[in-house]
Design a protein around this motif. Structure first.
Motif, PDB file in Angstrom:
ATOM      1  N   ARG A  14       0.828  -1.209   0.000  1.00  0.00           N
ATOM      2  CA  ARG A  14       0.000   0.000   0.000  1.00  0.00           C
ATOM      3  C   ARG A  14       0.862   1.259   0.000  1.00  0.00           C
ATOM      4  O   ARG A  14       0.551   2.252  -0.659  1.00  0.00           O
ATOM      5  N   GLU A  15       1.964   1.229   0.727  1.00  0.00           N
ATOM      6  CA  GLU A  15       2.829   2.410   0.857  1.00  0.00           C
ATOM      7  C   GLU A  15       3.454   2.836  -0.458  1.00  0.00           C
ATOM      8  O   GLU A  15       3.860   3.995  -0.618  1.00  0.00           O
ATOM      9  N   GLN A  18       1.845   5.900  -1.919  1.00  0.00           N
ATOM     10  CA  GLN A  18       1.790   7.103  -1.105  1.00  0.00           C
ATOM     11  C   GLN A  18       2.985   8.008  -1.386  1.00  0.00           C
ATOM     12  O   GLN A  18       3.890   8.170  -0.572  1.00  0.00           O
ATOM     13  N   PHE A  76     -10.665   8.793  -2.798  1.00  0.00           N
ATOM     14  CA  PHE A  76     -10.251   7.770  -1.835  1.00  0.00           C
ATOM     15  C   PHE A  76      -8.731   7.803  -1.647  1.00  0.00           C
ATOM     16  O   PHE A  76      -8.011   8.586  -2.266  1.00  0.00           O
ATOM     17  N   GLU A  77      -8.257   6.888  -0.824  1.00  0.00           N
ATOM     18  CA  GLU A  77      -6.825   6.737  -0.569  1.00  0.00           C
ATOM     19  C   GLU A  77      -6.101   6.301  -1.841  1.00  0.00           C
ATOM     20  O   GLU A  77      -6.641   5.551  -2.662  1.00  0.00           O
ATOM     21  N   ALA A  78      -4.873   6.732  -2.001  1.00  0.00           N
ATOM     22  CA  ALA A  78      -4.065   6.327  -3.153  1.00  0.00           C
ATOM     23  C   ALA A  78      -3.956   4.809  -3.223  1.00  0.00           C
ATOM     24  O   ALA A  78      -3.850   4.131  -2.197  1.00  0.00           O
ATOM     25  N   HIS A  80      -6.253   2.961  -5.075  1.00  0.00           N
ATOM     26  CA  HIS A  80      -7.521   2.401  -5.514  1.00  0.00           C
ATOM     27  C   HIS A  80      -7.608   2.384  -7.040  1.00  0.00           C
ATOM     28  O   HIS A  80      -6.864   3.079  -7.735  1.00  0.00           O
ATOM     29  N   GLU A  98      -3.282  12.544  -1.986  1.00  0.00           N
ATOM     30  CA  GLU A  98      -3.731  12.327  -0.618  1.00  0.00           C
ATOM     31  C   GLU A  98      -5.241  12.112  -0.569  1.00  0.00           C
ATOM     32  O   GLU A  98      -5.960  12.412  -1.518  1.00  0.00           O
ATOM     33  N   LEU A  99      -5.716  11.568   0.542  1.00  0.00           N
ATOM     34  CA  LEU A  99      -7.140  11.368   0.755  1.00  0.00           C
ATOM     35  C   LEU A  99      -7.887  12.696   0.567  1.00  0.00           C
ATOM     36  O   LEU A  99      -7.437  13.736   1.047  1.00  0.00           O
ATOM     37  N   GLU A 100      -8.994  12.634  -0.181  1.00  0.00           N
ATOM     38  CA  GLU A 100      -9.811  13.812  -0.505  1.00  0.00           C
ATOM     39  C   GLU A 100      -9.102  14.793  -1.446  1.00  0.00           C
ATOM     40  O   GLU A 100      -9.549  15.925  -1.630  1.00  0.00           O
ATOM     41  N   ASN A 152      -8.535  -2.194  -4.996  1.00  0.00           N
ATOM     42  CA  ASN A 152      -7.239  -1.553  -4.834  1.00  0.00           C
ATOM     43  C   ASN A 152      -6.181  -2.366  -5.546  1.00  0.00           C
ATOM     44  O   ASN A 152      -6.386  -3.551  -5.854  1.00  0.00           O
TER      45      ASN A 152
END
Length: 200
Positions: A14-15, A18, A76-78, A80, A98-100, A152
């Motif tokens: 996941r990282e 980001q 959403f979160e990066a 997806h 970033e989120l939003e 994701n």
């Protein structure tokens, strides 16, 4: 499921997603895009991407923070999956930022790796360099569809895996966004230099 070995692929964590969108758009080059379906596994090395920078980018679906049923996942979160249909073709994007903060990266082309016979079955017989050399071509070849929306990229059945680091990366203007004002000039398309599988 993060960071696992799946069907011989090392799934990115996941990282990985980001990081700033333009950095991620370049860093995705050389990674493997993998789709596992009932028909089998098909994958390809990502060789071309385009970044869309959200509210201030007139070429982005989320320009002016436009939030609709289609663009909702961009907030959403990066990491997806953002899929949508354009001219009957499904296109696949990596949600970034970033989120939003609704940014995304279009995967424009891949170099076939696994499941090439399956790709020919889905796309028909043609030169191998034409199988996945465009955003609509690659989704059909790999079996990516609108149903992948909201998943994701660090879990099956559609995921990104570690590949290789390209020797040379080029950048230039994005494609097919003529009506986006000055945004059409931004050099936010990235590709592996001299790769024959990138879009024409």
């Amino acid at each position: 499921m993060e960071g696992i070995i799946l069907n011989g692929y090392e799934v990115v964590k996941r990282e990985f997603f980001q990081r700033p969108t333009l950095d991620l758009a370049a860093d995705l080059l050389g990674c493997l895009l993998v789709k596992d379906t009932e028909e089998g596994v098909a994958s390809g090395y990502i060789v071309e991407t385009e970044a869309y920078m959200g509210p201030l980018d007139r070429a982005a679906h989320s320009y002016n923070n436009r939030r609709t049923k289609r663009t909702e996942v961009m907030f959403f979160e990066a990491g997806h999956v953002y899929t949508y249909v354009m001219h009957t073709h499904c296109l696949v994007n990596v949600v970034s930022g970033e989120l939003e903060k609704p940014e995304a990266i279009l995967i424009r082309a891949v170099e076939p790796f696994e499941g090439i016979e399956l790709m020919y079955k889905r796309r028909g017989m043609m030169k191998e360099t034409n199988l996945t050399s465009g955003p609509g071509k690659l989704t059909k070849a790999l079996g990516i569809s609108k149903e992948d929306y909201g998943r994701n990229f660090y879990e099956p059945p559609l995921f990104i895996a570690k590949g290789y680091t390209p020797d040379s990366i080029s950048s230039g203007k994005r494609v097919g966004i003529e009506n986006s004002g000055e945004a059409k000039e931004y050099p936010w398309r990235f590709w592996i230099a001299d790769n024959p599988f990138r879009s024409k």
